[in-house]
Design an enzyme around this catalytic site. Structure first.
Site, mmCIF file in Angstrom:
data_model
loop_
_atom_site.group_PDB
_atom_site.id
_atom_site.type_symbol
_atom_site.label_atom_id
_atom_site.label_comp_id
_atom_site.label_asym_id
_atom_site.label_seq_id
_atom_site.Cartn_x
_atom_site.Cartn_y
_atom_site.Cartn_z
ATOM 1 N N ASP A 136 33.262 50.339 5.507
ATOM 2 C CA ASP A 136 34.642 50.036 5.570
ATOM 3 C C ASP A 136 34.769 49.103 6.821
ATOM 4 O O ASP A 136 35.064 50.034 7.736
ATOM 5 C CB ASP A 136 35.488 50.894 5.087
ATOM 6 C CG ASP A 136 36.893 50.321 4.849
ATOM 7 O OD1 ASP A 136 37.329 49.285 5.668
ATOM 8 O OD2 ASP A 136 37.817 50.810 4.182
ATOM 9 N N TYR A 195 40.820 56.038 5.139
ATOM 10 C CA TYR A 195 41.973 55.886 4.659
ATOM 11 C C TYR A 195 42.312 56.873 3.415
ATOM 12 O O TYR A 195 41.505 57.041 2.758
ATOM 13 C CB TYR A 195 42.040 54.426 4.386
ATOM 14 C CG TYR A 195 43.308 54.012 3.686
ATOM 15 C CD1 TYR A 195 44.709 54.314 4.134
ATOM 16 C CD2 TYR A 195 43.478 53.725 2.273
ATOM 17 C CE1 TYR A 195 45.660 53.897 3.504
ATOM 18 C CE2 TYR A 195 44.713 53.520 1.471
ATOM 19 C CZ TYR A 195 45.681 53.628 2.251
ATOM 20 O OH TYR A 195 47.025 53.243 1.436
ATOM 21 N N ARG A 206 39.120 34.932 -13.977
ATOM 22 C CA ARG A 206 38.518 36.431 -13.719
ATOM 23 C C ARG A 206 37.003 36.485 -13.062
ATOM 24 O O ARG A 206 36.521 37.388 -12.401
ATOM 25 C CB ARG A 206 38.902 37.354 -15.006
ATOM 26 C CG ARG A 206 38.389 38.899 -14.720
ATOM 27 C CD ARG A 206 38.897 39.820 -15.446
ATOM 28 N NE ARG A 206 38.983 39.576 -16.826
ATOM 29 C CZ ARG A 206 37.956 39.411 -17.682
ATOM 30 N NH1 ARG A 206 36.822 39.745 -17.354
ATOM 31 N NH2 ARG A 206 37.934 39.106 -19.190
ATOM 32 N N LYS A 253 44.873 43.577 5.854
ATOM 33 C CA LYS A 253 45.150 43.735 7.243
ATOM 34 C C LYS A 253 44.518 42.424 8.136
ATOM 35 O O LYS A 253 45.228 41.346 7.932
ATOM 36 C CB LYS A 253 44.265 44.895 7.538
ATOM 37 C CG LYS A 253 44.405 45.926 6.712
ATOM 38 C CD LYS A 253 45.905 46.606 6.691
ATOM 39 C CE LYS A 253 46.208 47.850 5.938
ATOM 40 N NZ LYS A 253 45.833 47.757 4.323
HETATM 41 N N1 LCS Z 1 40.549 50.845 3.796
HETATM 42 C C1 LCS Z 1 41.275 50.822 4.972
HETATM 43 C C2 LCS Z 1 40.531 51.130 6.266
HETATM 44 C C3 LCS Z 1 42.461 50.824 5.154
HETATM 45 O O1 LCS Z 1 43.253 50.930 6.121
HETATM 46 C C4 LCS Z 1 43.216 50.663 3.746
HETATM 47 C C5 LCS Z 1 44.753 50.583 3.706
HETATM 48 C C6 LCS Z 1 42.276 50.273 2.730
HETATM 49 C C7 LCS Z 1 41.167 50.445 2.831
HETATM 50 C C8 LCS Z 1 43.148 50.050 1.186
HETATM 51 O O2 LCS Z 1 43.582 48.627 1.131
HETATM 52 P P1 LCS Z 1 44.755 48.062 0.361
HETATM 53 O O3 LCS Z 1 44.626 48.403 -0.968
HETATM 54 O O4 LCS Z 1 46.123 48.874 1.051
HETATM 55 O O5 LCS Z 1 44.800 46.595 0.772
HETATM 56 N N2 LCS Z 1 45.457 51.106 4.673
HETATM 57 C C9 LCS Z 1 46.613 51.099 5.064
HETATM 58 C C10 LCS Z 1 47.213 51.838 6.188
HETATM 59 O O6 LCS Z 1 46.384 52.388 7.078
HETATM 60 N N3 LCS Z 1 48.486 51.729 6.251
HETATM 61 O O7 LCS Z 1 48.936 51.208 5.068
HETATM 62 C C11 LCS Z 1 47.665 50.819 4.110
#
Ligand code: LCS
Length: 396
Positions: A186, A114, A61, A211
């Protein structure tokens, strides 16, 4: 020793960033150190590793060679001091909130972030008396007006999900610093290949590596990269104790995916530019937002602060929601699924999917209209994608 990457091009850096911890067997691929804990030579060695007098792993961790190789690699790509891998993108977002905010403090954020990045603040952090203002950060006057004496964090997403509005990173860094706040960006939609916020004045950058960085639609993860040792230590302290860390196998998969990041991103971008132009000229399309189109209101800012225009397109078809549904239900190559940044094209409807949890008035105020369709363009042949969209649009 890892290769000296100073002055090397992005493709070389993506391929070689991060030191391989295997000095014993010479494996070219980074090994998976699938262990939760590490053995000490003797009691004094253990004590020295814990108090920092000697470098050494103690517990996964807190640190692990496979995870650290990924962290080092992504830190190199973002030109930061240090990076911390997290269990998900949301673990990265909430760890940043937790690091810089507290009772009586305030953040200013992009309105069209998001959905969960906004809702975790409005529903969870607000319970601890953290205050927030989500505004259209593409308008710098609105950002300035929203800053207060107790604002400690300016949090922006550019391009914003899903409106593809841009925010001027360098200008926001100045505004944040003038107010004694820090700027967090972000950078998920761009990846480190297309935009480097730390080079533009941001203090911290984060990604959902679910992503582009992983790119294969098979891992959920996140990463935070800080520009200074001080910010790195603060964030790492929060994550080590709250525990939203990544695991070694997850890190190995992400590192493997990341080695083709620049190839995938460039290919997706070429496809997206052509598709955006096709959509813009199509009679059944109402509007298209893509930073590479001259019609994007911030095309000049895109050219200035990004190394490319990315592969995320938003559009609305004539006939609004119903027309959009016809496209969603009839395209055959883009899969109807949330997420983005994988090798394959995905299409989704933000108002009912990724941003469904934002109250309607706030969602509309942020420009996330009922008819907005978002497409994440993959690495397929663009002629096939175009023909597929064409047949779906013909059904409207
Ligand atoms: N930041 C952005 C810009 C994102 O698009 C997402 C998830 C997150 C943070 C969060 O990330 P995660 O915990 O899912 O790895 N975006 C998503 C979207 O546009 N469609 O499904 C998930």
């Amino acid at each position: 020793m890892s290769l000296d990457l100073k002055g090397k091009g992005i493709n070389t850096r993506v391929t070689h960033a991060g030191e391989n911890p295997d000095s014993i067997h010479g494996s070219v691929a980074v090994p998976i150190y699938q262990t939760s804990t590490f053995k000490f030579r003797d009691a004094d060695h253990g004590a020295r590793c814990f108090n920092g007098d000697e470098k050494g792993y103690v517990y996964t961790r807190i640190g692990n060679p496979t995870i650290n190789t990924f962290e080092e690699a992504v830190t190199e790509l973002e030109h930061g001091f240090g990076g911390i891998a997290t269990a998900s993108g949301m673990a990265a977002v909430s760890s940043v909130y937790m690091t810089y905010l507290g009772a009586g403090l305030h953040m200013v954020g992009t309105d069209a972030v998001y959905g969960s990045s906004r809702m975790v603040m409005e529903e969870e952090f607000s319970r601890f008396d953290v205050d927030y203002s989500f505004v259209d950060t593409s308008d710098l006057d609105k950002v300035r007006q929203a800053m207060r004496p107790n604002t400690k964090l300016l949090y922006i997403e550019t391009p914003a999900n899903p409106t593809i509005k841009l925010t001027d990173i360098a200008a926001c860094a100045e505004i944040a610093h003038d107010h004694g706040a820090i700027l967090v960006v972000d950078n998920t939609f761009m990846s480190p290949v297309l935009q480097n916020p730390l080079e533009l004045g941001a203090d911290v950058v984060l990604h959902s590596i679910t992503k582009y960085i992983n790119g294969h639609t098979d891992v959920v993860g996140g990463v935070i990269i800080a520009k200074t040792e001080k910010d790195f230590a603060r964030i790492k302290g929060v994550i080590n104790s709250t525990g939203g860390t990544m695991d070694p196998h997850q890190s190995w998969l992400v590192l493997r995916g990341m080695r083709t990041l620049s190839l995938r991103v460039k290919r997706g971008e070429e496809n997206a530019q052509k598709l955006a132009e096709f959509l813009e000229s199509h009679p059944k399309i109402d509007w298209v937002r893509y930073p590479g189109l001259k019609s994007h209101p911030q095309h000049d800012l895109a050219t200035r602060q990004m190394n490319g225009y990315g592969s995320m397109i938003s559009f609305e078809v004539k006939g609004g929601v119903e027309g959009g549904k016809i496209v969603l239900n009839n395209v055959k190559i883009p899969q109807l699924a949330v997420s983005l940044g994988g090798y394959e094209s995905l299409i989704q409807h933000p108002a009912s999917m990724t941003h469904h949890n934002i109250p309607e008035a706030e969602r509309l105020e942020a420009g996330i209209t009922d008819g907005l369709v978002r497409i994440a363009v993959g690495t397929e042949d663009v002629e096939d994608l175009q023909a597929d969209l064409e047949q779906a649009l013909a059904l409207i």
